[in-house]
Enzyme design. Structure first.
Site, PDB file in Angstrom:
ATOM      1  N   ASP A  67       0.833  -1.203   0.000  1.00  0.00           N
ATOM      2  CA  ASP A  67       0.000   0.000   0.000  1.00  0.00           C
ATOM      3  C   ASP A  67       0.869   1.254   0.000  1.00  0.00           C
ATOM      4  O   ASP A  67       2.098   1.172   0.092  1.00  0.00           O
ATOM      5  CB  ASP A  67      -0.969  -0.005   1.198  1.00  0.00           C
ATOM      6  CG  ASP A  67      -0.290  -0.424   2.507  1.00  0.00           C
ATOM      7  OD1 ASP A  67       0.948  -0.425   2.563  1.00  0.00           O
ATOM      8  OD2 ASP A  67      -1.001  -0.736   3.465  1.00  0.00           O
ATOM      9  N   ASP A 136      -7.564  -2.683  14.308  1.00  0.00           N
ATOM     10  CA  ASP A 136      -8.966  -2.862  13.890  1.00  0.00           C
ATOM     11  C   ASP A 136      -9.120  -4.054  12.940  1.00  0.00           C
ATOM     12  O   ASP A 136     -10.171  -4.212  12.315  1.00  0.00           O
ATOM     13  CB  ASP A 136      -9.496  -1.578  13.229  1.00  0.00           C
ATOM     14  CG  ASP A 136      -8.700  -1.178  11.992  1.00  0.00           C
ATOM     15  OD1 ASP A 136      -7.759  -1.913  11.612  1.00  0.00           O
ATOM     16  OD2 ASP A 136      -9.016  -0.121  11.403  1.00  0.00           O
ATOM     17  N   HIS A 138      -7.389  -4.611  10.187  1.00  0.00           N
ATOM     18  CA  HIS A 138      -7.104  -4.382   8.768  1.00  0.00           C
ATOM     19  C   HIS A 138      -5.851  -5.136   8.331  1.00  0.00           C
ATOM     20  O   HIS A 138      -4.963  -5.416   9.137  1.00  0.00           O
ATOM     21  CB  HIS A 138      -7.003  -2.882   8.433  1.00  0.00           C
ATOM     22  CG  HIS A 138      -5.811  -2.169   8.949  1.00  0.00           C
ATOM     23  ND1 HIS A 138      -5.858  -0.873   9.429  1.00  0.00           N
ATOM     24  CD2 HIS A 138      -4.513  -2.523   9.075  1.00  0.00           C
ATOM     25  CE1 HIS A 138      -4.657  -0.482   9.792  1.00  0.00           C
ATOM     26  NE2 HIS A 138      -3.825  -1.457   9.602  1.00  0.00           N
ATOM     27  N   GLU A 143      -9.547  -1.415   5.442  1.00  0.00           N
ATOM     28  CA  GLU A 143     -10.162  -1.115   6.728  1.00  0.00           C
ATOM     29  C   GLU A 143     -11.442  -1.941   6.898  1.00  0.00           C
ATOM     30  O   GLU A 143     -11.944  -2.524   5.931  1.00  0.00           O
ATOM     31  CB  GLU A 143     -10.491   0.383   6.794  1.00  0.00           C
ATOM     32  CG  GLU A 143      -9.267   1.304   6.677  1.00  0.00           C
ATOM     33  CD  GLU A 143      -8.401   1.331   7.936  1.00  0.00           C
ATOM     34  OE1 GLU A 143      -8.411   0.367   8.722  1.00  0.00           O
ATOM     35  OE2 GLU A 143      -7.698   2.341   8.122  1.00  0.00           O
TER      36      GLU A 143
END
Ligand code: PGA
Length: 260
Positions: A67, A136, A138, A143
């Site tokens: 990313d 979280d 991810h 996400e």
């Protein structure tokens, strides 16, 4: 999914580095999927050491970053293209041009994402993908609520991720809001995935993604469908796992000749 629980992050390093050494010995022109963040740094340091002291070579390999932030100027220390060169690839013998990442400065970001995804597929696909996990759940910058079939695309970072990553910037205001990220569907095409999780703040995500239902709310839970994923976690990140003792026993009984 194989779950390996180690005492400390340091204990994870040889296990993961051995997977790279084995792959590069068997397939010197392997395609490596690289992750940024603090989690894989110990593995990269060990690979650099093996390169310098034992001749482990990346000269025929190629790599793809997971990313990239959108809009950080070229050479910005926290741009992932800069990060991966500084922390790993410039310290070993990748050929110029062999280290790729999404172009977060492209004029047409949507097209850049599609092109990057195609480039990964056209390379023959990723042999070994290393992943961290967000608090979280991810993976890369997918996400919660990301499509489990998603491809490389433009995404908006959650405030949680921006807060988690603010430690690398002067303040949270410096953390970009947009990113380009490989999709979950893209990541799932890697032939072997090694996901690392260290520390208490990953314990909920590790539990939900390994032992909970497969759901977009916990993106890493998609890995339950992957045929060859190894999860390596320290005791702190493993502290909420219900089958903790089973994973420990299974790993301790694994035959010496069998690698991850
Ligand atoms: P970290 O990030 O390695 O810095 O904890 C992991 C991630 O967000 O994927």
């Amino acid at each position: 999914m194989e779950v390996v629980i180690v005492d400390t992050p340091t204990d994870a390093v040889p296990i993961v580095a051995d997977a790279y050494s084995k792959l590069l010995t068997e397939k010197p022109d392997a395609i490596l999927g690289l992750a940024t963040g603090s989690t894989p740094l110990g593995v990269y340091k060990e690979l650099i050491r093996r390169h310098k002291e034992q001749g482990l070579s990346f000269a025929q390999a190629r790599s793809f970053n997971l990313d990239e932030y959108v809009g950080l100027p070229e050479g910005h220390p926290e741009a992932y293209a800069t990060f991966i060169r500084r922390e790993f690839t410039d310290q070993v013998d990748f050929r110029p041009g062999a280290v790729k990442g999404p172009n977060g400065l492209a004029e047409d970001l949507l097209q850049a994402a599609i092109d990057y995804d195609n480039e990964i597929v056209d390379s023959g696909g990723i042999d070994l993908q290393i992943l961290g996990i967000g608090s979280d759940g991810h993976i890369a910058f997918n996400e919660p609520m990301s499509s489990l079939g998603s491809r490389t695309r433009l995404k908006t970072l959650t405030e949680q991720t921006r807060a988690d990553n603010a430690r690398f910037f002067d303040s949270i205001d410096g953390v970009p809001r947009l990113c380009l990220t490989q999709g979950i569907g893209t990541i799932m095409e890697a032939r072997h995935i090694v996901m690392l999780g260290f520390g208490e703040n990953k314990a909920d995500a590790v539990h939900a993604c390994i032992e909970g239902p497969i759901m977009a709310k916990w993106p890493a839970s998609a890995l339950q469908l992957h045929p060859h994923t190894t999860v390596v976690v320290d005791e702190a990140a493993a502290s909420r796992l219900e089958e903790h003792d089973y994973y420990k026993t299974t790993w301790s009984k694994k035959p010496d000749w069998q690698s991850i």
